[in-house]
Design a protein around this motif. Structure first.
Motif, short mmCIF file in Angstrom:
data_model
loop_
_atom_site.label_atom_id
_atom_site.label_comp_id
_atom_site.label_asym_id
_atom_site.label_seq_id
_atom_site.Cartn_x
_atom_site.Cartn_y
_atom_site.Cartn_z
N ALA A 152 0.91 -1.16 0.08
CA ALA A 152 0.03 0.03 0.17
C ALA A 152 0.94 1.16 -0.07
N GLY A 153 1.97 1.10 0.62
CA GLY A 153 2.62 2.48 0.93
C GLY A 153 3.74 2.59 -0.43
N THR A 154 3.74 1.55 -1.54
CA THR A 154 4.78 1.74 -2.34
C THR A 154 3.80 1.63 -3.75
N GLU A 155 3.19 0.89 -4.26
CA GLU A 155 2.63 0.79 -5.65
C GLU A 155 1.75 1.74 -5.89
N THR A 156 0.66 1.99 -4.91
CA THR A 156 -0.18 3.00 -5.37
C THR A 156 0.13 4.44 -5.57
N THR A 157 0.99 4.71 -4.57
CA THR A 157 1.55 6.34 -4.62
C THR A 157 2.67 6.46 -5.71
N SER A 158 3.54 5.56 -5.66
CA SER A 158 4.55 5.46 -6.80
C SER A 158 3.71 5.53 -8.36
N MET A 159 2.68 4.70 -8.45
CA MET A 159 1.79 4.58 -9.80
C MET A 159 1.32 6.04 -10.14
N THR A 160 0.83 6.56 -9.04
CA THR A 160 0.04 7.83 -8.94
C THR A 160 1.07 9.00 -9.62
N LEU A 161 2.27 9.06 -8.94
CA LEU A 161 3.10 9.91 -9.36
C LEU A 161 3.67 9.74 -10.62
N LYS A 162 3.86 8.37 -11.53
CA LYS A 162 4.57 8.14 -12.54
C LYS A 162 3.28 8.72 -13.72
#
Length: 494
Positions: free
Chosen positions: A301-311
């Motif tokens: 939860a702390g990696t995939e969703t936030t990093s994908m949103t930034l990408k």
């Protein structure tokens, strides 16, 4: 006709009568439930739905059957909630009924019902309470986490500088930066951007996420007992999580050997201390399986969703250079170039805030949230929903609800701006879902999105190898709307 032939005929008639009886019974049950397409035995509606584009299929069904409808994914009956008002009524107004987590057969093969994400009842209550308290003690939503994000932003900037002048894919660097923030809280350490173990871990996580949202991932959830024994790409999910579990176990062993109960360093330390405190309590929820799966829940939860949103956000800004220019103008005015952006700047930057909200709305990275289930048999909008029925809060239909967003299919920051240019909240903005099962790390995710994005745009101008008008922001076809197109970016130091 001989006796054996008569017996065979009688058996066939009995089997046919049994099938007809089952179908009649199922049809009787369905009459009270929300409407939907008629299912086939065992297969349900799988042949009538595009399992590679379920969000599109569900949007079409909503036009036919309304805001509450039923589909059958194999033998599993699913009630789909369409639109903001429907989702709010279920998850907030009727939270006592719709806050259970549904069975997630594909994930259960790996995690069973351990951890926070998939558990219910007392296990979920205890683990969520403990996790929230521990994360807050380590600074989630506070100044201490802000400082960690700022420090990681500096590390990210230094890595990005190595690529200035050339086109490159920013995905992994952004993922590493975001992941390091949760790693500091969970494992008590950050990892270098060239750490092979860390890179391998993130690659396995991304691959598992991609497979989970593919058509074969949907079939694994629909027919787990069948597909678990069939060769295919979904078998990589099991191998990947086995490797990740080994990594977490090694970290737990390291923590046990150096644990100081008077000075816990991170989430794992706190969990180990709690395990020791409750070791004599029968059926305690604080044991290794819950530790491993909870750590995995937090890490994912702390990696995939936030990093994908930034990408996705960076690609959106490449397509809309006028929006990018306005954000950078606001950053220059409020923050300048001689200090890091801070959370205090947030309220002074309404346009940037609106752009970040619109990125989250438009990106729509979790179309269905995580499935819920009815805790008891209930009547909802005139329909009977039996206890244990899987419920999909269809977040795509919330984030693109035309009642709340005037141009839902277009990226438009004015969705979150009032007539004077001030930031305007929208109640249908639910990228983290809502109700009792709202994302545990929402406050930290919001902080990361603001600080990482503003720090990147403070230091770099973005350039695309494509003409902005040619940039396609739609997800890759046949990925259920969650895998977005790869791209390359060029950074120019400001």
């Amino acid at each position: 006709m001989d006796i054996s032939g008569a017996g065979t005929l009688l058996l066939a008639i009995c089997v046919l009568c049994l099938i007809l009886l089952i179908m009649w019974s199922e049809n009787s049950k369905r009459k009270e439930m929300p409407p939907g397409p008629s299912p086939l035995p065992l297969l349900g509606n799988i042949l009538q739905l595009n399992m590679k584009e379920l969000p599109k299929s569900f949007l079409k069904l909503a036009k036919v059957y309304g805001d509450v409808f039923t589909v059958h994914l194999g033998p599993r009956t699913v009630v789909v909630l369409h639109g903001y008002e429907t989702v709010k009524e279920a998850l907030v107004d009727r939270a006592d009924v719709f806050s259970n987590r549904a069975r997630f057969p594909g994930a259960e093969l790996v995690f069973k019902d351990y951890g926070i994400l998939l558990s219910n009842g007392e296990r979920w209550k205890q683990l969520r309470r403990f996790s929230l308290t521990t994360l807050r003690n380590f600074g989630m939503g506070k100044r201490s986490v802000e400082e960690r994000i700022q420090e990681e932003s500096c590390c990210l900037r230094d890595e990005l500088k190595k690529h200035t002048g050339s086109f490159f894919d920013p995905t992994y660097l952004v993922s590493l930066a975001v992941s390091n923030v949760i790693c500091l809280i969970v494992f008590g350490q950050r990892f270098k951007y060239d750490d092979e173990i860390f890179l391998s871990l993130l690659a396995k996580l991304k691959e598992a996420f991609k497979i989970r949202n593919s058509s074969v991932g949907q079939l694994l959830n629909s027919f787990p007992k069948l597909f678990v024994n069939i060769p295919g790409p979904h078998q990589k999910v099991f191998k990947n999580f086995s490797s990740i579990k080994k990594f977490v176990l090694e970290k737990v062993v390291e923590h046990r050997e150096t644990l100081d109960v008077n000075c816990p360093r991170d989430f794992i330390d706190c969990f180990l201390i709690k395990m020791e405190e409750e070791k004599t309590i029968p059926n305690t929820e604080f044991h290794f399986e819950n530790l491993f799966v909870t750590v995995m829940n937090l890490f994912f939860a702390g990696t995939e969703t936030t990093s994908m949103t930034l990408k996705i956000g960076l690609r959106i800004l490449l397509k809309y250079p006028d929006v990018l220019a306005k954000v950078q103008e606001e950053i220059d005015l409020v923050v300048g170039h001689h200090r890091c952006p801070s959370v205090q700047d947030h309220s002074k930057m309404p346009y940037t805030d609106a752009v970040i909200h619109e990125i989250q709305r438009f990106a729509n990275i979790l179309p269905f949230s995580i499935p819920h289930a009815s805790a008891q048999t209930t009547i909802f909008r005139g329909y009977k929903i039996p206890k244990g029925t899987t419920v999909f809060p269809f977040l795509t239909s919330v984030l693109k609800d035309p009642k709340y967003f005037h141009n839902p299919e277009k990226f438009d920051p004015s969705h979150f701006l009032d007539e004077t240019g001030g930031f305007q909240k929208k109640e249908a903005f639910l990228p983290f879902s809502t109700g009792k099962r709202i994302c545990l790390g929402e406050s930290m995710a919001r902080m990361q999105l603001f600080l990482f994005l503003t720090f990147i745009l403070q230091n770099f101008t973005l350039k695309s190898e494509e003409d902005p008008s040619a940039i396609d922001l739609t997800p890759l076809p046949n990925t259920n709307g969650v895998i977005h197109r790869p791209y390359k970016i060029q950074l120019v130091a400001r």
